[in-house]
Design an enzyme around this catalytic site. Structure first.
Site, PDB file in Angstrom:
ATOM      1  N   ASP A 106      34.030  36.957  41.323  1.00 28.13           N
ATOM      2  CA  ASP A 106      34.181  38.404  41.470  1.00 28.13           C
ATOM      3  C   ASP A 106      33.284  38.890  42.611  1.00 28.13           C
ATOM      4  O   ASP A 106      32.094  38.576  42.656  1.00 28.13           O
ATOM      5  CB  ASP A 106      33.803  39.099  40.163  1.00 28.13           C
TER       6      ASP A 106
ATOM      7  N   GLU B 194      39.479  42.241  42.969  1.00 30.73           N
ATOM      8  CA  GLU B 194      38.494  41.473  43.717  1.00 30.73           C
ATOM      9  C   GLU B 194      38.126  40.181  43.007  1.00 30.73           C
ATOM     10  O   GLU B 194      37.090  39.604  43.307  1.00 30.73           O
ATOM     11  CB  GLU B 194      37.246  42.331  43.952  1.00 30.73           C
TER      12      GLU B 194
END
Length: 649
Positions: free
Chosen positions: A498, A541
């Site tokens: 992430d 993301e």
């Protein structure tokens, strides 16, 4: 939050009852015009709205049997909504009179069911309220009333969010939003987005909720909707309270207080005073908090709302504990706990258990404190698991919807190609007897079409398995490979990667820069992971890496190398003042694991990395416990749990 729930319902439902479709069912009359003015005034000057509704009802009563039954129901509904926040008995009277008119105006039955559900929810009976909302949606669907169906979905979605059913609540609210947009009702669509923001706030995504509330507030200020401004400003204050931005929270609650007093809105005043008391408690000014709570309690006697009473009691218990008056703290907290339990308000219930544990320990009742702490931990753990589970459920709903859309597009293209082929064959049959050469040419053309169709089909299959932005394999592809490894009982490790503070990058530099950074990270992943490693984009993301045939140390070492490579990326052309970092959650597939269990474990590790300060790798395995974190802050202690006494929403 019930304040926002009730006020948002006013904005959602009243325009539906007085919508262009409803006006088309009967000619415009002075009474209907008065009801429309009443509805508009309810959003800016509730007292003026009440006077107009009462005047319209008096005119309709004078007309006797000739009165428009739909207008009568609308007038009673308006007054029921007004009194629901002030006088429950009066609201019940108007609701009963509206129900008695249903045989003459059956079209509004779903709306009245929703109104009755609002009153039950105000009384703290969420079970009965949910049953009424379910019935409201079913009746609206049966009668093909899309506006009332959207209203029912909105109510049901909001209450599902309160009860922790985040994925189902989000599904209802998004469907309501789509219906409002399709019906050309932009204010109601904005209201449903506000409700989605409230749900985000309950799920713990307070920053995203704050973004939506601030955007909605600007739109309402531009439209002069002062009552809705008070609601949204209060919601913003709750998000800021959860973010522990006390200065901003105080400013928001003070704005709610001033606006509520300006428009004569006692419920808004009571909620604002509760919020200001929470800020005082957080700053250690318990005496000041008690003064504000006394004012809020006085206002509550004019605002029948059980959850508001419980929230006031919760803050009073916190203040009494800070003043070292544990007996009074326990009394207030015990009353709050009963209401939150009845309303199934899990987040507030967890906070109350934590405060009870602290108050009991201050009194020296260690056994009682331990029992309350156990309850606090059980409810908090349940909330955390719900948030994690519902997060995956929400992702699944979004993924399944997107996959279904792609599948439908492919089927439509195949159908169109088949229809073209059949048309060509019919023409060929008609001309075959006349021109053999033309038939042969048509066969060649058909062959070309089939070849192109097959090539297109292969291309579409590739697109369905590839992320459009990064050109990495997408979630479907990687999880399919992971499913294959688990089915064959092959040992493997799973990494969820992430990008840290990605939303801040998007907000500060724009989404185009964000896209470039995602592509740069995808390049690092592609260069670092060669076959048989499987990697792809999980969504947003987040990226996913599957490492077959590795042990935990190897997986952690691979994750650490990846973290360092990303940290060394030269991003000065996009971000001249900072570098980018990533956090990684790591786990090993174990015997009996499913895709969901492996993903959940890796996601829990990722959350631990985020809570521990980001830019780090954290591993979590099922039976062997949690190894130490590795990364930029590996020497730090694990992130603490939410301290007793904090206020969640």
């Amino acid at each position: 939050m019930l304040l926002s729930r009730l006020l948002i319902c006013l904005l959602v439902v009243l325009p539906s009852l007085l919508s262009p479709q409803a006006r088309a069912a009967a000619p415009e009359t002075p009474t209907r015009s008065m009801l429309e003015r009443s509805r508009a005034a309810m959003r800016s000057d509730p007292e003026q709205g009440r006077k107009l509704a009462e005047q319209a009802l008096a005119d309709l009563d004078q007309a006797g049997a000739a009165a428009d039954p739909d207008a009568l129901v609308l007038a009673h509904w308006l007054l029921c909504d007004y009194h629901a926040e002030r006088d429950r008995a009066a609201a019940e009277v108007h609701l009963g009179q509206a129900r008695a008119l249903l045989p003459r105006a059956p079209r509004l039955r779903a709306s009245l069911l929703g109104c009755e559900g609002d009153l039950r929810e105000l009384a703290g009976d969420s079970v009965q309220a949910m049953a009424l909302y379910e019935q409201s949606v079913a009746v609206a669907e049966q009668m093909h009333e899309d506006e009332q169906r959207a209203d029912g979905l909105y109510r049901r979605g909001y209450l599902r969010g309160v009860r922790g059913e985040f994925a189902n609540g989000l599904f209802d609210l998004r469907l309501a939003n789509q219906l409002y947009e399709r019906l050309g009702m932009p204010q109601q669509a904005l209201t449903s987005l506000n409700a989605i923001a409230i749900l985000y706030n309950r799920m713990g995504d307070h920053a995203q909720a704050r973004y939506y509330f601030e955007a909605a507030l600007k739109a309402q200020q531009a439209a002069g909707l002062r009552r809705e401004q008070a609601v949204t400003q209060h919601n913003l204050g709750r998000a800021l309270e959860n973010l522990k931005d006390w200065d901003a929270a105080q400013h928001a609650f003070e704005a709610v207080l001033a606006l509520s007093r300006e428009i004569g809105y006692p419920r808004g005043e009571a909620y604002a005073l509760r919020g200001l008391a929470s800020v005082r408690n957080a700053r250690g000014d318990a005496a000041g908090a008690l003064g504000l709570l006394d004012q809020a309690s006085e206002l509550h006697h004019r605002t029948p709302d059980e959850r508001l009473r419980a929230q006031i009691l919760l803050q009073r218990g916190i203040a009494m504990r800070l003043l070292r008056r544990p007996a009074e703290a326990l009394s207030a907290l015990g009353e709050a706990q009963k209401v939150f339990s009845s309303a199934d308000s899990r987040a507030e219930l967890a906070t109350t258990y934590g405060e009870l544990a602290t108050a009991l320990s201050d009194q020296g009742d260690w056994r009682g404190a331990f029992e309350q702490q156990q309850k606090y931990k059980a409810v908090s753990d349940e909330l955390l698991h719900r948030q994690l589970d519902q997060r995956f459920a929400t992702l699944k709903v979004e993924f399944d919807s997107a996959a279904k859309d792609k599948e439908n597009q492919l089927l439509m293209r195949e159908k169109a190609a088949t229809e073209r082929a059949l048309d060509q064959e019919r023409r060929a049959g008609a001309l075959r007897a006349v021109v053999i050469a033309l038939a042969a040419l048509l066969v060649v053309v058909m062959g070309v079409l089939v070849w192109r169709h097959r090539r297109t089909s292969h291309r579409m299959q590739d697109l369905a398995m590839t992320d459009e932005l990064t050109h990495l394999p997408n979630r479907r592809h990687v999880l399919g490979r992971l499913q294959g490894l688990l089915a064959q009982a092959q040992p493997c490790a799973l990494l969820i990667v992430d990008l840290d503070f990605f939303k801040m990058i998007n907000d500060a530099h724009g989404h185009l820069v964000g896209d470039d950074i995602l592509r740069a990270i995808a390049t690092v992943l592609r260069d670092s992971g060669r076959a048989p490693v499987e990697l792809g984009r999980l969504g947003g993301e987040e990226f996913i890496v599957v490492l077959p045939e590795v042990d935990l140390d190897t997986a952690i070492a691979a994750a650490e190398r990846l973290r360092l490579k990303v940290a060394e990326l030269d991003v000065s052309r996009w971000l001249p003042d900072r570098n980018i970092t990533i956090s990684i959650g790591i786990t090993l597939a174990e015997s009996g694991d499913t895709v969901s269990s492996v993903l959940r474990r890796a996601d829990e590790a990722l959350y631990e990395a985020k809570r521990g300060g980001r830019n780090r790798c954290v591993a979590r395995i099922g039976a062997m416990g949690l190894p130490p974190a590795r990364g930029a802050a590996a020497a730090e202690a694990p992130a603490p749990t939410v301290p007793a006494g904090s206020v969640t929403s």
